[in-house]
Design a protein around this motif. Structure first.
Motif, PDB file in Angstrom:
ATOM      1  N   TRP A 107       0.825  -1.206   0.000  1.00 12.43           N
ATOM      2  CA  TRP A 107       0.000   0.000   0.000  1.00 12.43           C
ATOM      3  C   TRP A 107       0.862   1.260   0.000  1.00 12.43           C
ATOM      4  CZ3 TRP A 107      -0.574  -4.410   2.661  1.00 12.43           C
ATOM      5  CH2 TRP A 107      -1.754  -5.121   2.488  1.00 12.43           C
ATOM      6  N   VAL A 108       2.148   1.126  -0.290  1.00 16.01           N
ATOM      7  CA  VAL A 108       3.056   2.268  -0.175  1.00 16.01           C
ATOM      8  C   VAL A 108       3.857   2.498  -1.450  1.00 16.01           C
ATOM      9  CG1 VAL A 108       3.305   1.992   2.320  1.00 16.01           C
ATOM     10  CG2 VAL A 108       4.935   0.865   0.809  1.00 16.01           C
ATOM     11  N   LYS A 109       4.226   3.765  -1.660  1.00 13.39           N
ATOM     12  CA  LYS A 109       5.165   4.189  -2.702  1.00 13.39           C
ATOM     13  C   LYS A 109       4.812   3.646  -4.084  1.00 13.39           C
ATOM     14  CE  LYS A 109       8.989   4.909   0.519  1.00 13.39           C
ATOM     15  NZ  LYS A 109      10.408   4.615   0.846  1.00 13.39           N
ATOM     16  N   GLU A 132      -8.532  -1.831  -0.564  1.00 12.89           N
ATOM     17  CA  GLU A 132      -7.855  -0.632  -0.095  1.00 12.89           C
ATOM     18  C   GLU A 132      -6.718  -0.250  -1.049  1.00 12.89           C
ATOM     19  OE1 GLU A 132      -8.706  -3.102   1.848  1.00 12.89           O
ATOM     20  OE2 GLU A 132      -9.915  -2.251   3.475  1.00 12.89           O
ATOM     21  N   ALA A 133      -5.935  -1.244  -1.447  1.00 12.70           N
ATOM     22  CA  ALA A 133      -4.840  -0.999  -2.392  1.00 12.70           C
ATOM     23  C   ALA A 133      -5.391  -0.527  -3.739  1.00 12.70           C
ATOM     24  CB  ALA A 133      -4.019  -2.274  -2.574  1.00 12.70           C
ATOM     25  N   GLN A 134      -6.488  -1.123  -4.158  1.00 14.63           N
ATOM     26  CA  GLN A 134      -7.116  -0.739  -5.422  1.00 14.63           C
ATOM     27  C   GLN A 134      -7.535   0.731  -5.396  1.00 14.63           C
ATOM     28  OE1 GLN A 134     -11.030  -2.397  -6.200  1.00 14.63           O
ATOM     29  NE2 GLN A 134     -10.551  -2.674  -8.378  1.00 14.63           N
ATOM     30  N   ALA A 135      -8.165   1.164  -4.294  1.00 12.39           N
ATOM     31  CA  ALA A 135      -8.620   2.547  -4.171  1.00 12.39           C
ATOM     32  C   ALA A 135      -7.446   3.529  -4.141  1.00 12.39           C
ATOM     33  CB  ALA A 135      -9.474   2.704  -2.909  1.00 12.39           C
ATOM     34  N   SER A 142      -4.902   7.468 -11.656  1.00 11.50           N
ATOM     35  CA  SER A 142      -6.077   7.979 -12.381  1.00 11.50           C
ATOM     36  C   SER A 142      -6.435   7.071 -13.560  1.00 11.50           C
ATOM     37  CB  SER A 142      -5.826   9.411 -12.869  1.00 11.50           C
ATOM     38  OG  SER A 142      -5.567  10.268 -11.794  1.00 11.50           O
ATOM     39  N   ARG A 143      -6.522   5.785 -13.295  1.00 13.06           N
ATOM     40  CA  ARG A 143      -6.858   4.810 -14.330  1.00 13.06           C
ATOM     41  C   ARG A 143      -7.531   3.613 -13.680  1.00 13.06           C
ATOM     42  NH1 ARG A 143      -1.362   1.891 -16.344  1.00 13.06           N
ATOM     43  NH2 ARG A 143      -2.872   0.358 -17.071  1.00 13.06           N
ATOM     44  N   LYS A 144      -8.036   2.702 -14.484  1.00 16.78           N
ATOM     45  CA  LYS A 144      -8.671   1.507 -13.940  1.00 16.78           C
ATOM     46  C   LYS A 144      -7.610   0.609 -13.310  1.00 16.78           C
ATOM     47  CE  LYS A 144     -11.814  -2.281 -14.977  1.00 16.78           C
ATOM     48  NZ  LYS A 144     -12.711  -2.912 -15.979  1.00 16.78           N
ATOM     49  N   ILE A 145      -7.871   0.191 -12.088  1.00 11.92           N
ATOM     50  CA  ILE A 145      -7.007  -0.760 -11.390  1.00 11.92           C
ATOM     51  C   ILE A 145      -7.825  -2.024 -11.153  1.00 11.92           C
ATOM     52  CG2 ILE A 145      -5.573  -1.192  -9.357  1.00 11.92           C
ATOM     53  CD1 ILE A 145      -4.539   1.124 -11.047  1.00 11.92           C
ATOM     54  N   TYR A 146      -7.308  -3.145 -11.579  1.00  9.55           N
ATOM     55  CA  TYR A 146      -8.024  -4.413 -11.463  1.00  9.55           C
ATOM     56  C   TYR A 146      -7.764  -5.040 -10.087  1.00  9.55           C
ATOM     57  CZ  TYR A 146      -8.506  -3.937 -16.527  1.00  9.55           C
ATOM     58  OH  TYR A 146      -8.795  -3.483 -17.782  1.00  9.55           O
ATOM     59  N   LEU A 147      -8.660  -5.928  -9.694  1.00  9.19           N
ATOM     60  CA  LEU A 147      -8.563  -6.544  -8.369  1.00  9.19           C
ATOM     61  C   LEU A 147      -8.489  -8.067  -8.489  1.00  9.19           C
ATOM     62  CD1 LEU A 147      -8.679  -6.020  -5.267  1.00  9.19           C
ATOM     63  CD2 LEU A 147     -11.151  -6.330  -5.425  1.00  9.19           C
ATOM     64  N   VAL A 148      -7.475  -8.649  -7.856  1.00 11.94           N
ATOM     65  CA  VAL A 148      -7.350 -10.099  -7.763  1.00 11.94           C
ATOM     66  C   VAL A 148      -7.197 -10.464  -6.287  1.00 11.94           C
ATOM     67  CG1 VAL A 148      -4.832 -10.018  -8.115  1.00 11.94           C
ATOM     68  CG2 VAL A 148      -6.079 -12.136  -8.551  1.00 11.94           C
ATOM     69  N   LYS A 149      -7.886 -11.514  -5.854  1.00 12.63           N
ATOM     70  CA  LYS A 149      -7.765 -11.940  -4.464  1.00 12.63           C
ATOM     71  C   LYS A 149      -6.342 -12.382  -4.185  1.00 12.63           C
ATOM     72  CE  LYS A 149      -9.824 -14.878  -0.921  1.00 12.63           C
ATOM     73  NZ  LYS A 149     -10.831 -15.921  -0.601  1.00 12.63           N
ATOM     74  N   PRO A 280      -3.519  -0.397   5.811  1.00  9.04           N
ATOM     75  CA  PRO A 280      -4.897  -0.058   6.196  1.00  9.04           C
ATOM     76  C   PRO A 280      -5.130  -0.293   7.685  1.00  9.04           C
ATOM     77  CG  PRO A 280      -4.880  -1.279   4.125  1.00  9.04           C
ATOM     78  CD  PRO A 280      -3.468  -1.303   4.644  1.00  9.04           C
ATOM     79  N   LYS A 281      -5.945   0.557   8.301  1.00 12.61           N
ATOM     80  CA  LYS A 281      -6.181   0.507   9.747  1.00 12.61           C
ATOM     81  C   LYS A 281      -6.674  -0.857  10.224  1.00 12.61           C
ATOM     82  CE  LYS A 281      -7.222   5.425  10.327  1.00 12.61           C
ATOM     83  NZ  LYS A 281      -8.268   6.413  10.705  1.00 12.61           N
ATOM     84  N   LYS A 282      -7.419  -1.547   9.376  1.00 13.73           N
ATOM     85  CA  LYS A 282      -8.008  -2.822   9.802  1.00 13.73           C
ATOM     86  C   LYS A 282      -6.961  -3.879  10.116  1.00 13.73           C
ATOM     87  CE  LYS A 282      -8.739  -4.787   5.152  1.00 13.73           C
ATOM     88  NZ  LYS A 282      -9.758  -5.298   4.214  1.00 13.73           N
ATOM     89  N   TYR A 283      -5.703  -3.666   9.667  1.00 16.34           N
ATOM     90  CA  TYR A 283      -4.649  -4.645   9.913  1.00 16.34           C
ATOM     91  C   TYR A 283      -3.802  -4.320  11.144  1.00 16.34           C
ATOM     92  CZ  TYR A 283      -5.683  -6.170   5.137  1.00 16.34           C
ATOM     93  OH  TYR A 283      -6.317  -6.631   4.009  1.00 16.34           O
ATOM     94  N   ILE A 284      -4.058  -3.180  11.791  1.00 17.51           N
ATOM     95  CA  ILE A 284      -3.209  -2.745  12.910  1.00 17.51           C
ATOM     96  C   ILE A 284      -4.042  -2.620  14.187  1.00 17.51           C
ATOM     97  CG2 ILE A 284      -1.712  -0.913  13.782  1.00 17.51           C
ATOM     98  CD1 ILE A 284      -1.033  -0.244  10.877  1.00 17.51           C
ATOM     99  N   ASP A 285      -3.640  -3.327  15.228  1.00 15.41           N
ATOM    100  CA  ASP A 285      -4.301  -3.194  16.525  1.00 15.41           C
ATOM    101  C   ASP A 285      -3.664  -2.071  17.354  1.00 15.41           C
ATOM    102  OD1 ASP A 285      -6.275  -5.288  16.360  1.00 15.41           O
ATOM    103  OD2 ASP A 285      -4.626  -6.708  16.484  1.00 15.41           O
ATOM    104  N   VAL A 286      -2.322  -2.010  17.335  1.00 14.13           N
ATOM    105  CA  VAL A 286      -1.592  -1.016  18.123  1.00 14.13           C
ATOM    106  C   VAL A 286      -0.466  -0.437  17.280  1.00 14.13           C
ATOM    107  CG1 VAL A 286      -0.198  -0.609  20.199  1.00 14.13           C
ATOM    108  CG2 VAL A 286      -2.081  -2.243  20.267  1.00 14.13           C
ATOM    109  N   SER A 287      -0.280   0.890  17.342  1.00 11.28           N
ATOM    110  CA  SER A 287       0.894   1.521  16.720  1.00 11.28           C
ATOM    111  C   SER A 287       1.727   2.155  17.811  1.00 11.28           C
ATOM    112  CB  SER A 287       0.466   2.609  15.723  1.00 11.28           C
ATOM    113  OG  SER A 287       0.156   2.040  14.471  1.00 11.28           O
TER     114      SER A 287
END
Length: 289
Positions: A107-109, A132-135, A142-149, A280-287
């Protein structure tokens, strides 16, 4: 692996070149390769070589860049932050009017993963492995990004695992090699910050700390620090199941994502207080910082 839109999109291609360097991208791309039935040839460097050998259960022979691109009718790459390998292949393939698919594993850089020779490379398609990565990628490109599980997580879910009763609360620290090729000490500082937190965590059973070195790091990188500690650090085995642990900690590490998917508590350690959480926040319990 379930047949997703990804496999439908590549069905028309007969000869596919696979390019990869970093561990995270290689984990996902090699997992995808187990379900790609077409003829494949490879160019792998760095941590990717071990990942592909593990997941495909064979040694991979590298082909020369020009011959590989000329042979293929589709190039599929992972992406890297510290390596230009994939970018060099993407650039060459596009100059030769070849179709290119790139897989995002993080999700970075995103911009840096495609910026090469003062220009932004534009693969034929970019695929992300969660919403989240797709968004995020849509905003950057600024283009279509496809999603694969995520095929890596998908494969882990299918593995049978029976949790043993344990006398300890098991912690896993996963190094992420922030230093990369630079001569900095960020990785040591991150681990030291975690150790301060670890000592304060109260548990119902004794604690046990396991350490996972990043595939791109030297195995002795942390030895001097380990020697100074007043308790034992257990080195993680090469073959392990994330579900053996109760907590997983690291700096923006994919191991946090994997751990959270299997119900572990996750601890993200920042290099500095002002640093953003790129996971994404959903993956982190504590920072902590």
């Amino acid at each position: 692996m379930e047949k997703s839109g990804f496999f439908k999109k590549i069905k028309k291609y007969k000869k596919i070149a696979i390019i990869s360097h970093d561990a995270g991208g290689a984990e996902i791309l090699s997992s995808l390769c187990t379900s790609i039935k077409q003829k494949k040839k490879y160019y792998l460097k760095g941590p990717a070589k071990k990942k592909f050998k593990k997941n495909l259960k064979k040694n991979i022979l590298n082909f020369k860049k020009k011959k590989l691109i000329s042979w293929s009718d589709l190039i599929i790459t992972s992406t890297s932050v510290n390596s230009d390998l994939e970018k060099r292949f993407i650039n060459c393939a596009l100059l030769n009017n070849k179709n290119v698919i790139s897989i995002l594993d993080h999700w970075v850089k995103y911009y840096e993963r495609f910026f090469f020779k003062k220009k932004l490379l534009k693969p034929t398609q970019i695929w992300a492995v969660d919403k989240e990565a797709q968004a995020l990628a849509k905003k950057v490109f600024s283009r279509k990004i496809y999603l694969v599980k995520n095929p890596y997580l998908n494969n882990l879910e299918k593995k049978k695992y029976f949790r043993k009763k344990n006398k300890f609360v098991n912690f896993l620290f996963a190094s992420d090699n922030i230093d990369g090729k630079n001569k900095t000490s960020h990785d040591i500082k991150v681990f030291e910050k975690f150790l301060k937190k670890f000592k304060k965590i109260k548990t119902s059973k004794p604690k046990k700390l396991f350490f996972k070195t990043h595939p791109s790091e030297k195995t002795n990188k942390y030895e001097n620090l380990f020697k100074k500690l007043d308790f034992k650090i257990f080195k993680c085995k090469k073959k392990f199941d994330i579900r053996e642990f109760d907590f997983v900690a690291g700096h923006q590490s994919m191991m946090l994502v994997v751990g959270k998917n299997f119900g572990l508590k996750t601890i993200n350690i920042k290099v500095k207080k002002s640093e953003k959480n790129f996971l994404p926040k959903k993956y982190i319990d504590v920072s902590i910082f």
